[in-house]
Enzyme design. Structure first.
Site, mmCIF file in Angstrom:
data_model
loop_
_atom_site.group_PDB
_atom_site.id
_atom_site.type_symbol
_atom_site.label_atom_id
_atom_site.label_comp_id
_atom_site.label_asym_id
_atom_site.label_seq_id
_atom_site.Cartn_x
_atom_site.Cartn_y
_atom_site.Cartn_z
ATOM 1 C CE LYS A 61 -73.632 29.656 -69.734
ATOM 2 N NZ LYS A 61 -72.298 29.864 -69.162
ATOM 3 C CD GLN A 105 -70.845 32.562 -67.249
ATOM 4 O OE1 GLN A 105 -71.496 31.515 -67.224
ATOM 5 N NE2 GLN A 105 -70.380 33.073 -68.380
ATOM 6 C CG ASP A 128 -68.615 25.419 -68.221
ATOM 7 O OD1 ASP A 128 -69.208 25.655 -69.285
ATOM 8 O OD2 ASP A 128 -68.513 26.236 -67.293
HETATM 9 N N1 GUN Z 1 -67.549 32.534 -69.853
HETATM 10 C C1 GUN Z 1 -67.644 32.658 -71.196
HETATM 11 N N2 GUN Z 1 -68.034 31.480 -71.754
HETATM 12 C C2 GUN Z 1 -68.182 30.607 -70.732
HETATM 13 C C3 GUN Z 1 -68.575 29.251 -70.681
HETATM 14 O O1 GUN Z 1 -68.844 28.587 -71.682
HETATM 15 N N3 GUN Z 1 -68.616 28.703 -69.426
HETATM 16 C C4 GUN Z 1 -68.287 29.411 -68.299
HETATM 17 N N4 GUN Z 1 -68.340 28.778 -67.142
HETATM 18 N N5 GUN Z 1 -67.918 30.666 -68.329
HETATM 19 C C5 GUN Z 1 -67.867 31.272 -69.543
#
Ligand code: GUN
Length: 297
Positions: A61, A105, A128
């Site tokens: 990211k 996350q 998200d």
């Molecule tokens: N953990 C696995 N996929 C994601 C996601 O798309 N966003 C977040 N915040 N955590 C994750």
């Protein structure tokens, strides 16, 4: 549709890296316009602990943000952080006008309530798309931000001209992040949607009827050719690390001659998920700045 040569296989690949690149390119003009007017789109990522998969996802990211010219900041906390401290940090970010997107996350350590944390993020910075207000608005197709993985899957299908209207779409996995929101997004597009989970009896009796099969089970190489019908489209959301090798839920070699299209792992759903996150962040910056920039998301 059997085809053993390499170019035949290539034609069946739903190329996530290519789509991600296109999404990122489509953002560059908007980001330049924002910056011209003194607004730098920014995302703040919170990582708790050192789960190896989470560390890699967060790094991807950050790299995407850097490529796009989006400011990304990262706060890393130890596994032992108290929930209250995390909530205080989120509140500070909610109140910071220079922050357009907040991402915590997942997964979080078991002593922290994920729901409480997700609900603490301002829905207007929830890039998200996990806040219940934004989740609810998927029903009415009106959230500011669609969750990145399911929306990325929709974008991949659209990009390759795969309409789901009237099709049998079968989803393995019913998580809040992927399976449930994706089911609603496919229903909104007039698909017949079946949701399966690890307790489903005789999974194959459902998957063999799928025109579009989405596997988000997180079980390496679960799906082989005996699970699918000729000409199906397979979207593989699984990411497992088997002896240092990243592989998906689908046994690619087993199914490739039978499918009409398939997302590889790596290089499929993952890069598109990250690109949608960048898109959501730019959208948030546009909305928050009040600058008149057209976006179609
Ligand atoms: N953990 C696995 N996929 C994601 C996601 O798309 N966003 C977040 N915040 N955590 C994750």
């Amino acid at each position: 549709m059997t085809d053993n040569n390499n170019s035949g296989i290539k034609k069946k690949i739903i190329d996530g890296r290519l789509i991600a690149k296109e999404i990122e390119s489509s953002l560059s003009g908007k980001i330049a316009e924002l910056k011209n007017k003194g607004v730098v789109p920014s995302i703040n990522v919170i990582l708790v602990g050192d789960n190896p998969a989470s560390v890699i996802y967060v790094r991807n990211k950050e790299r995407a943000a850097a490529r796009c010219g989006i400011l990304s900041k990262k706060d890393i906390y130890p596994q032992t952080i108290r929930e209250e401290e995390l909530l205080n940090k989120i509140e500070a970010l909610n109140n910071d006008p220079l922050v357009h997107g907040i991402l915590v996350q997942l997964p979080l350590p078991s002593h922290i309530d994920e729901r409480t944390v997700m609900e603490a993020i301002s829905p207007s910075k929830d890039v998200d798309g996990f806040h219940p207000m934004n989740v609810g608005k998927i029903f009415t197709e009106s959230p500011p931000f669609y969750p990145c993985t399911p929306y990325g899957i929709i974008k991949m299908l659209v990009h390759y001209g795969i309409s789901v209207k009237g099709k049998n779409c079968v989803i393995i996995g019913q998580s809040n992040i992927v399976g449930k929101p994706l089911a609603v997004m496919l229903m909104n597009r007039l698909a017949a949607v079946v949701s399966l989970n690890i307790y489903t009896k005789d999974i194959k009796s459902f998957t063999r009827k799928a025109d579009v099969l989405i596997s988000a089970a997180g079980k390496a190489r679960l799906i082989d050719e005996s699970f699918i019908k000729e000409g199906a489209v397979i979207i593989d959301v699984g990411i497992s690390n088997i002896g240092g090798k990243i592989c998906g839920d689908v046994n690619f070699e087993s199914v490739i001659n039978k499918v009409a299209g398939i997302t590889p792992v790596p290089g499929g759903v993952g890069p598109v998920t990250v690109a949608v996150l960048m898109e959501n962040t730019v959208k948030s910056a546009i909305i928050k700045s009040g600058i008149n920039i057209k976006y179609k998301i």
